[in-house]
Design a protein around this motif. Structure first.
Motif, short mmCIF file in Angstrom:
data_model
loop_
_atom_site.label_atom_id
_atom_site.label_comp_id
_atom_site.label_asym_id
_atom_site.label_seq_id
_atom_site.Cartn_x
_atom_site.Cartn_y
_atom_site.Cartn_z
N LEU A 42 -1.05 14.51 -7.82
CA LEU A 42 -1.51 13.12 -7.76
C LEU A 42 -0.33 12.16 -7.86
O LEU A 42 -0.26 11.14 -7.15
N ARG A 43 0.64 12.48 -8.72
CA ARG A 43 1.82 11.62 -8.84
C ARG A 43 2.70 11.72 -7.59
O ARG A 43 3.26 10.71 -7.14
N VAL A 44 2.82 12.92 -7.02
CA VAL A 44 3.62 13.08 -5.80
C VAL A 44 2.98 12.31 -4.65
O VAL A 44 3.69 11.70 -3.83
N ALA A 45 1.66 12.29 -4.58
CA ALA A 45 0.97 11.50 -3.56
C ALA A 45 1.32 10.02 -3.71
O ALA A 45 1.63 9.33 -2.72
N ALA A 46 1.28 9.53 -4.95
CA ALA A 46 1.60 8.12 -5.20
C ALA A 46 3.06 7.82 -4.85
O ALA A 46 3.37 6.81 -4.20
N LEU A 47 3.97 8.70 -5.26
CA LEU A 47 5.39 8.51 -4.97
C LEU A 47 5.66 8.56 -3.46
O LEU A 47 6.48 7.77 -2.94
N SER A 48 5.00 9.46 -2.77
CA SER A 48 5.16 9.55 -1.32
C SER A 48 4.75 8.24 -0.66
O SER A 48 5.41 7.76 0.27
N GLY A 49 3.67 7.67 -1.15
CA GLY A 49 3.21 6.39 -0.63
C GLY A 49 4.21 5.28 -0.90
O GLY A 49 4.47 4.43 -0.03
N VAL A 50 4.79 5.27 -2.09
CA VAL A 50 5.78 4.25 -2.45
C VAL A 50 7.01 4.36 -1.55
O VAL A 50 7.51 3.36 -1.02
N ILE A 51 7.50 5.58 -1.38
CA ILE A 51 8.69 5.78 -0.53
C ILE A 51 8.40 5.35 0.90
O ILE A 51 9.20 4.63 1.52
N ALA A 52 7.25 5.78 1.43
CA ALA A 52 6.89 5.41 2.80
C ALA A 52 6.78 3.90 2.96
O ALA A 52 7.22 3.32 3.96
N LYS A 53 6.18 3.24 1.98
CA LYS A 53 6.03 1.77 2.03
C LYS A 53 7.39 1.09 1.98
O LYS A 53 7.65 0.14 2.74
N GLU A 54 8.28 1.56 1.10
CA GLU A 54 9.61 0.96 0.98
C GLU A 54 10.45 1.19 2.24
O GLU A 54 11.36 0.41 2.53
N LEU A 55 10.12 2.23 2.98
CA LEU A 55 10.81 2.48 4.25
C LEU A 55 10.29 1.59 5.37
O LEU A 55 10.83 1.60 6.47
N GLY A 56 9.24 0.82 5.07
CA GLY A 56 8.68 -0.09 6.06
C GLY A 56 7.77 0.56 7.07
O GLY A 56 7.54 0.02 8.16
N LEU A 57 7.22 1.74 6.73
CA LEU A 57 6.34 2.45 7.65
C LEU A 57 4.99 1.76 7.73
O LEU A 57 4.55 1.11 6.77
N PRO A 58 4.30 1.89 8.85
CA PRO A 58 2.96 1.29 8.97
C PRO A 58 1.96 1.96 8.05
O PRO A 58 2.18 3.08 7.56
N CYS A 59 0.84 1.30 7.83
CA CYS A 59 -0.17 1.77 6.88
C CYS A 59 -0.62 3.19 7.17
O CYS A 59 -0.78 3.99 6.25
N LYS A 60 -0.82 3.54 8.44
CA LYS A 60 -1.32 4.88 8.76
C LYS A 60 -0.31 5.96 8.36
O LYS A 60 -0.70 7.06 7.96
N GLU A 61 1.00 5.63 8.43
CA GLU A 61 2.02 6.60 8.03
C GLU A 61 2.11 6.69 6.50
O GLU A 61 2.39 7.77 5.95
N ILE A 62 1.89 5.58 5.82
CA ILE A 62 1.87 5.58 4.36
C ILE A 62 0.73 6.46 3.86
O ILE A 62 0.90 7.28 2.94
N LEU A 63 -0.44 6.31 4.46
CA LEU A 63 -1.59 7.11 4.05
C LEU A 63 -1.38 8.59 4.37
O LEU A 63 -1.77 9.46 3.60
N LEU A 64 -0.74 8.87 5.52
CA LEU A 64 -0.44 10.26 5.87
C LEU A 64 0.52 10.86 4.84
O LEU A 64 0.35 12.00 4.40
N ALA A 65 1.53 10.08 4.44
CA ALA A 65 2.47 10.55 3.42
C ALA A 65 1.75 10.85 2.11
O ALA A 65 2.05 11.84 1.43
#
Length: 259
Positions: A42-65
């Motif tokens: 659960l924490r890795v899922a949250a961290l993956s989302g944070v990293i993807a968001k900080e990279l400027g990825l679109p929402c669909k890629e953040i959710l995939l991460a």
């Protein structure tokens, strides 16, 4: 290609809670190990989302991460049930087993085949010493995101244990005040330390410190810097001029990466 939606992420999350609960046990020690991996994912899922968001990825890629982060350790429940260990060397490769498991169960229902391939690929490679150059750009991106998030959370958990004075649930013996031969040399060469080199908890902590050199993204470096985790790990190690030099170099590496 069907985009990943917030609804699809929540469906996967609901499935994950149901799947993890199927391994719950009345045995307290067994249950602790299952919950350890559930909370980690659960924490890795949250961290993956944070990293993807900080990279400027679109929402669909953040959710995939986030979905990949949630499922990256899906094999751990079966691994512990069968072998009462999380040690791949005496059980099975949990990345490989997890990718195979995801191809056999229905948690990816509603996700098209192209996206499934990315998820399988990231789960398969998340625990390998390196990722192959043959991956597509999108496969490599998501594999690197979950690898970073996984390392960051394991380091976080280690530091939490150190701060709370808890006993480490590892097979490694107590340290004798020395680091094993080759450990500091590997750190100096910015090489990942293989688990086969680890002979003590001191070695185990240094292995995680060396992970900093394998982090792929500036947001990942920012997270470990903000959490002050390297300082906590350093405090758990013996003092030596050689090791002090390596920590100075590591600190410079992190600061240079944040510029």
């Amino acid at each position: 290609m069907t985009p990943v939606t917030q609804n699809l992420f929540h469906q996967t999350l609901a499935w994950y809670f149901f799947y993890a609960a199927s391994y719950y046990s009345s045995d307290a020690d067994f249950q602790d190990h299952i919950l350890l991996k559930k909370k980690h994912s659960l924490r890795v899922a949250a961290l993956s989302g944070v990293i993807a968001k900080e990279l400027g990825l679109p929402c669909k890629e953040i959710l995939l991460a986030k979905i990949i982060g949630l499922l990256h350790d899906i094999a751990r429940f079966e691994q512990y049930t069968r072998y009462q260990t999380f040690n791949d060397k005496i059980s099975f490769d949990h990345g490989e087993f997890g990718a195979k498991l995801l191809s056999q169960i229905d948690c990816l229902e509603g996700i098209d085949n192209d996206l499934r391939e990315i998820i399988w690929c990231a789960v398969f490679h998340h625990n390998k010493i390196s990722i192959p150059a043959t991956l597509s750009e999108r496969e490599a991106l998501h594999t690197r995101i979950v690898r970073d998030a996984d390392k960051l959370d394991i380091i976080y958990l280690t530091c939490r244990y150190l701060k709370n004075g808890r006993r480490f649930p590892t097979v490694f013996p107590a340290s004798n005040g020395q680091l094993s031969p080759g450990i500091v040399e590997a750190l100096a060469a910015r090489q990942l330390i293989d688990y086969s080199m680890v002979q003590s908890l001191y070695d185990f902590h240094l292995l995680k410190i060396a992970w900093v050199y394998d982090l792929n993204f500036t947001p990942s470096l920012a997270i470990i810097h903000q959490r002050n985790h390297i300082k906590i790990l350093k405090a758990a190690l013996p003092i030596s001029a050689e090791l002090e030099e390596q920590f100075m170099l590591l600190d410079r590496y992190i600061k240079d990466g944040l510029v």
